[in-house]
Design a protein around this motif. Sequence first.
Motif, short mmCIF file in Angstrom:
data_model
loop_
_atom_site.label_atom_id
_atom_site.label_comp_id
_atom_site.label_asym_id
_atom_site.label_seq_id
_atom_site.Cartn_x
_atom_site.Cartn_y
_atom_site.Cartn_z
N LEU A 237 0.80 -1.22 0.00
CA LEU A 237 0.00 0.00 0.00
C LEU A 237 0.84 1.28 0.00
O LEU A 237 0.30 2.37 0.14
CB LEU A 237 -0.93 0.01 1.22
N SER A 238 2.15 1.16 -0.18
CA SER A 238 3.01 2.35 -0.12
C SER A 238 2.71 3.34 -1.24
O SER A 238 3.02 4.52 -1.13
CB SER A 238 4.48 1.94 -0.18
N GLY A 239 2.10 2.89 -2.33
CA GLY A 239 1.77 3.77 -3.43
C GLY A 239 0.33 4.23 -3.44
O GLY A 239 -0.11 4.89 -4.38
N HIS A 240 -0.42 3.90 -2.38
CA HIS A 240 -1.84 4.26 -2.31
C HIS A 240 -2.06 5.31 -1.23
O HIS A 240 -1.59 5.16 -0.09
CB HIS A 240 -2.69 3.02 -2.02
N LYS A 241 -2.77 6.35 -1.59
CA LYS A 241 -3.03 7.44 -0.66
C LYS A 241 -3.79 6.94 0.55
O LYS A 241 -4.71 6.13 0.44
CB LYS A 241 -3.82 8.55 -1.37
N ASN A 242 -3.41 7.46 1.73
CA ASN A 242 -4.02 7.08 3.00
C ASN A 242 -3.86 5.59 3.31
O ASN A 242 -4.57 5.05 4.14
CB ASN A 242 -5.51 7.46 3.04
N ARG A 243 -2.95 4.96 2.57
CA ARG A 243 -2.66 3.54 2.80
C ARG A 243 -3.94 2.71 2.75
O ARG A 243 -4.17 1.84 3.58
CB ARG A 243 -1.94 3.34 4.13
N ARG A 244 -4.74 2.98 1.74
CA ARG A 244 -6.00 2.25 1.55
C ARG A 244 -6.20 2.01 0.07
O ARG A 244 -5.95 2.89 -0.76
CB ARG A 244 -7.17 3.04 2.14
N TRP A 245 -6.67 0.81 -0.27
CA TRP A 245 -6.83 0.43 -1.67
C TRP A 245 -8.16 -0.28 -1.83
O TRP A 245 -8.45 -1.24 -1.11
CB TRP A 245 -5.66 -0.46 -2.10
N SER A 246 -8.97 0.19 -2.75
CA SER A 246 -10.25 -0.44 -3.07
C SER A 246 -10.20 -0.89 -4.52
O SER A 246 -10.55 -0.12 -5.43
CB SER A 246 -11.41 0.53 -2.84
N PRO A 247 -9.76 -2.13 -4.80
CA PRO A 247 -9.59 -2.59 -6.18
C PRO A 247 -10.88 -2.46 -6.99
O PRO A 247 -11.95 -2.89 -6.54
CB PRO A 247 -9.16 -4.06 -6.02
N PHE A 248 -10.76 -1.88 -8.17
CA PHE A 248 -11.92 -1.65 -9.01
C PHE A 248 -12.56 -2.96 -9.48
O PHE A 248 -13.77 -3.04 -9.67
CB PHE A 248 -11.51 -0.80 -10.23
N LEU A 249 -11.74 -4.01 -9.63
CA LEU A 249 -12.26 -5.30 -10.08
C LEU A 249 -13.35 -5.81 -9.16
O LEU A 249 -14.39 -6.32 -9.62
CB LEU A 249 -11.12 -6.32 -10.17
N PHE A 250 -13.16 -5.66 -7.86
CA PHE A 250 -14.17 -6.14 -6.91
C PHE A 250 -15.46 -5.34 -7.03
O PHE A 250 -16.56 -5.87 -6.85
CB PHE A 250 -13.63 -6.07 -5.48
N LYS A 251 -15.34 -4.04 -7.32
CA LYS A 251 -16.54 -3.22 -7.49
C LYS A 251 -17.36 -3.70 -8.68
O LYS A 251 -18.59 -3.68 -8.65
CB LYS A 251 -16.14 -1.76 -7.66
N LEU A 252 -16.67 -4.12 -9.74
CA LEU A 252 -17.39 -4.66 -10.90
C LEU A 252 -18.18 -5.91 -10.54
O LEU A 252 -19.19 -6.23 -11.17
CB LEU A 252 -16.40 -4.97 -12.02
N LEU A 253 -17.70 -6.65 -9.53
CA LEU A 253 -18.36 -7.88 -9.11
C LEU A 253 -19.41 -7.64 -8.03
O LEU A 253 -19.94 -8.59 -7.46
CB LEU A 253 -17.31 -8.87 -8.59
N GLY A 254 -19.69 -6.36 -7.74
CA GLY A 254 -20.70 -6.05 -6.73
C GLY A 254 -20.17 -6.08 -5.33
O GLY A 254 -20.95 -6.20 -4.37
N MET A 255 -18.85 -5.97 -5.16
CA MET A 255 -18.24 -6.00 -3.83
C MET A 255 -17.37 -4.76 -3.65
O MET A 255 -16.63 -4.39 -4.56
CB MET A 255 -17.39 -7.25 -3.64
#
Length: 367
Positions: A237-255
């Motif tokens: 997560l060192s490259g993600h702001k606020n050390r949080r990552w919400s992968p877009f792939l899971f959103k496509l799956l309804g999660m």
Amino acid sequence: MRRFIFLIIMMVTAVCVMADRYVYVIDDSDNSCVPGATVIGKSGLILGVTDDDGRIVVKDSKDFPITVRCIGYEPVALSSENDTVMLRPSAYQLGEVLITPVDRPIRRVVCFAREYSSGITGTDTMQYYCEYMTEAFIVDGKVKGYRKSDARPVSKGIKRYARITMNGTDSVFRPKLDDDITDLSWFDFMAFLPDKRMDVPDAVRQGAEADTIFGKYGPQFIFRRKNNLFIRTADVLSGHKNRRWSPFLFKLLGMTVDIDAASWSMTFADMGQKTVGIDEFVCGTYNIHLIGRGKWIRMIFNSKDPIEMDAYLEIYPVEISHCTIEEYKEMRDDFSRLPFQYPQDIQPLSPAVKRLVDRVEPANARI
């Protein structure tokens, strides 16, 4: 009235401070801190990993005794009477280094792996433990007919154990592949092997105990040399702001999956070499913590509440051999199960997980 309100605030603050307890993990040989150690609670739930200062917050006294485990050290159980745990370095034996024959350019790497996973909803607690035998194929350079995707370990044998606490009822069982609780597994998402040789930083080779490469928002890679081991740790997560990552792939799956902790460590035998790779590989560990939301999460786990998930994976090589391209293709397409092999230097199970395994499968009934 103001004094009364102030007194209440102070009392609540004091209770919160008392509830959160810092545990410090220290190297017994030189009293240095041990970052990246995994802490497992009394019930078998993963509490997290120690930070760069070897520290972790244990929020509930009911989690004690806790088990602290870190590759390169012997695991230790800590009672609630202490706030510091001393880890004793453990010795690792590495098999002889293999010389790659020209006509056998592909390494077949057989590994033993195990995964601790847990999930918590508003009403239920789930614990999932798996053991795997895996197979992967790694090459140096380019080999015609080889697929890079085959460098990832594929399960060729699995043992599953599960525990669910629901409405005060505690049950243990051996889950099947399509049981909902298997969705707590992150093995396919996390597990990988060192498929190419990695450079040992000059500073470390020249005697420094550690070196760091920074990412956009913090340390990305930390290199350490200690106790005859070379360890490369990555913060995903060192490259993600606020050390949080919400992968877009899971959103496509309804999660909606919010990952707020994810790291991995590769441990190699330290023989003073400039590079390390699969031949020196001792063990890999992988951690992830996330909050799952969305309709599919609710459907899978039959819960109206978000689910908090943790997963911790260890993978150990147990056999490395060389094969021809023809042998590689034949073994790659063979889906037979591999017999279980347990590495000599494997860390013992945490007490809570051992109790789960013993309840599901008594020792005298194991294969």
